[in-house]
Structures are given as C-alpha cells and as structure tokens.
Design a protein around this motif. Structure first.
Motif, PDB file in Angstrom:
ATOM      1  N   ASN A 129      17.573  11.393 137.023  1.00 26.94           N
ATOM      2  CA  ASN A 129      17.284  10.336 136.052  1.00 26.94           C
ATOM      3  C   ASN A 129      16.342   9.323 136.714  1.00 26.94           C
ATOM      4  O   ASN A 129      16.732   8.592 137.624  1.00 26.94           O
ATOM      5  N   LEU A 130      15.112   9.270 136.242  1.00 31.65           N
ATOM      6  CA  LEU A 130      14.119   8.364 136.827  1.00 31.65           C
ATOM      7  C   LEU A 130      14.039   7.030 136.100  1.00 31.65           C
ATOM      8  O   LEU A 130      13.341   6.112 136.556  1.00 31.65           O
ATOM      9  N   GLY A 131      14.723   6.890 134.968  1.00 28.62           N
ATOM     10  CA  GLY A 131      14.717   5.637 134.230  1.00 28.62           C
ATOM     11  C   GLY A 131      13.407   5.392 133.509  1.00 28.62           C
ATOM     12  O   GLY A 131      12.612   6.308 133.266  1.00 28.62           O
ATOM     13  N   ALA A 132      13.149   4.120 133.196  1.00 32.72           N
ATOM     14  CA  ALA A 132      11.928   3.745 132.481  1.00 32.72           C
ATOM     15  C   ALA A 132      10.720   3.871 133.409  1.00 32.72           C
ATOM     16  O   ALA A 132      10.798   3.557 134.596  1.00 32.72           O
TER      17      ALA A 132
ATOM     18  N   GLU B 107      11.133  15.591 130.971  1.00 31.49           N
ATOM     19  CA  GLU B 107      11.051  15.106 129.599  1.00 31.49           C
ATOM     20  C   GLU B 107      11.139  13.583 129.597  1.00 31.49           C
ATOM     21  O   GLU B 107      11.774  12.974 130.453  1.00 31.49           O
ATOM     22  N   GLY B 108      10.435  12.986 128.646  1.00 28.39           N
ATOM     23  CA  GLY B 108      10.434  11.532 128.522  1.00 28.39           C
ATOM     24  C   GLY B 108      10.792  11.109 127.120  1.00 28.39           C
ATOM     25  O   GLY B 108      10.581  11.849 126.150  1.00 28.39           O
ATOM     26  N   SER B 109      11.333   9.897 127.014  1.00 32.00           N
ATOM     27  CA  SER B 109      11.698   9.343 125.708  1.00 32.00           C
ATOM     28  C   SER B 109      10.594   8.410 125.235  1.00 32.00           C
ATOM     29  O   SER B 109      10.222   7.465 125.943  1.00 32.00           O
TER      30      SER B 109
ATOM     31  N   GLU C 102      10.052  14.172 124.565  1.00 31.43           N
ATOM     32  CA  GLU C 102       8.899  15.068 124.671  1.00 31.43           C
ATOM     33  C   GLU C 102       8.786  15.610 126.087  1.00 31.43           C
ATOM     34  O   GLU C 102       9.141  14.939 127.059  1.00 31.43           O
ATOM     35  N   SER C 103       8.288  16.858 126.196  1.00 28.07           N
ATOM     36  CA  SER C 103       8.113  17.492 127.497  1.00 28.07           C
ATOM     37  C   SER C 103       6.956  16.843 128.249  1.00 28.07           C
ATOM     38  O   SER C 103       5.963  16.420 127.655  1.00 28.07           O
TER      39      SER C 103
ATOM     40  N   ASN D 236      12.714   6.289 129.253  1.00 26.69           N
ATOM     41  CA  ASN D 236      13.543   7.040 130.202  1.00 26.69           C
ATOM     42  C   ASN D 236      12.906   8.401 130.474  1.00 26.69           C
ATOM     43  O   ASN D 236      12.446   9.073 129.563  1.00 26.69           O
ATOM     44  N   VAL D 237      12.866   8.772 131.765  1.00 29.93           N
ATOM     45  CA  VAL D 237      12.305  10.050 132.172  1.00 29.93           C
ATOM     46  C   VAL D 237      13.369  10.833 132.941  1.00 29.93           C
ATOM     47  O   VAL D 237      14.005  10.298 133.862  1.00 29.93           O
TER      48      VAL D 237
END
Length: 210
Positions: A127-130, A160-162, A168-169, A110-111
């Motif tokens: 929310n850009l999703g995966a 930020e991304g998961s 993480e940034s 997720n981004v």
C-alpha cells in the motif's frame, strides 16, 4: 520468343556497364553525323554522377556497419548488470527484495501493488497511499502478507490506482539481469537476453544499473 524467367529478372546498371554502353555508342556512331559534344559531355556527367553515387553507397554501408559494431560493443558491457524495463514480471531474489517503479499518470488517492507468485496466487499487497503524478519507486521485501519469506523466483506485480473513486491499472517498470546480447538479423537492432524474461530490444531499456 522471350524466356519469362529472363524477362522477370532485373539487373542494375552499374558504372562498368554504363561505360561499356558509352564506348559501344562511340564506336558505332555515324561518321557523317558524329555525336554532339554537348550530348557526349552530358553522358560523361551522368557516368561521373553514377560513380559518385556508388561510392557514397559504399561509404554509407561502411558507416552503418561501424555504428552497429559500436552499439553491439556498448551493449556487451551490460552483461551481468541489472536494467529496468517496462514489464509486470520480474525474477526476484527474495533474500534481497525488489525495487521497482510505478507510473502514476495523475494524482491518485491511493496506489496499491499486488504481488502474485508464478502460480497466480496473491502473496502480498504493498500500500503506497496517496501519490502525485510522476514516476515513483516501491519496494517489496520478499515476504508474504504474514511476514514469511517467500522463495526466490518469478513474480508478477499488478499496480492499480484510485482516481475519483474508480480503480485503474498502472504501468510498472521492474529490474532484470542481462545474461547476453544478440544482434538481431536483417538490421533489427540489438536484443538483450534477460534472465527469466527472454529477449527485449535495447531501445526498451529505461534505467541501467538499478
């Protein structure tokens, strides 16, 4: 006694000084032991080499000046256009919105793009999703989380991304308009003066015209 100021001064030996020394050497040589022809020819070769180096330096200087002038002329054509640079801040016309880029180093579950106003308040989350690894575009329509149109101005975009459950940034690249071009002193290159962001080196420009 030697003047310390004169002792510290350095003067390059140019072709004129070299020729004067060579002539003086010939005028003051011992007639009973004239200078060897081979040595004389060697000194002439050194003089020729020195003159060639000076001409080469002049030619290289002219080429460098020509390249700088050409780069400045090309950069001047960017005035009034939009360019994209690595930054987290942009001046946004909210009636038009903003198209930016986010760099994803590896696949993320997720981004998110958090949008902050000039006062540091969070106004919207995109929310850009995966996302897979790569350079991805995103859009902000200029509204807040309630759908209200925000005033035009400077905004900060925090991406930020998961990754494996950890956040993480991420790096963002955002558009900016070129107001003017400046030649940096002492050969520092060309600077683009961007609206609301200040001067950045031409080398930092990633995309032109978006």
């Amino acid at each position: 006694y030697q003047n310390p100021v004169n002792r510290d001064q350095k003067k390059e030996l140019g072709k004129n000084e070299f020729l004067e020394l060579l002539v003086a050497q010939l005028n003051n040589q011992n007639p009973l032991e004239p200078q060897d022809n081979g040595e004389f020819i060697s000194q002439l070769a050194q003089f020729s080499s020195l003159e060639g180096i000076e001409k080469l330096n002049d030619s290289m200087g002219n080429i460098i000046n020509s390249v700088h002038s050409s780069q400045a002329l090309q950069a001047a054509t960017l005035v009034g256009k939009n360019v994209t640079i690595p930054t987290d801040t942009a001046v946004v016309d909210t009636t038009v919105g903003l198209d930016g880029h986010v760099l994803v180093p590896q696949s993320s579950s997720n981004v998110l793009i958090n949008v902050y106003d000039a006062g540091g308040s969070l106004v919207h989350t995109i929310n850009l999703g995966a996302m897979e690894t790569g350079n991805h575009t995103f859009n902000w329509d200029g509204t807040n989380s309630n759908g209200d149109l925000m005033p035009s101005g400077k905004y900060r975009f925090e991406a930020e991304g998961s990754f494996d459950g950890k956040s993480e940034s991420l790096y963002t690249m955002l558009p900016a308009q070129v107001e003017s071009v400046t030649m940096s002193p002492k050969g520092g290159g060309i600077l683009l003066n961007l609206a609301g962001l200040g001067a950045v080196p031409l080398s930092e420009i990633q995309i032109i015209g978006q």
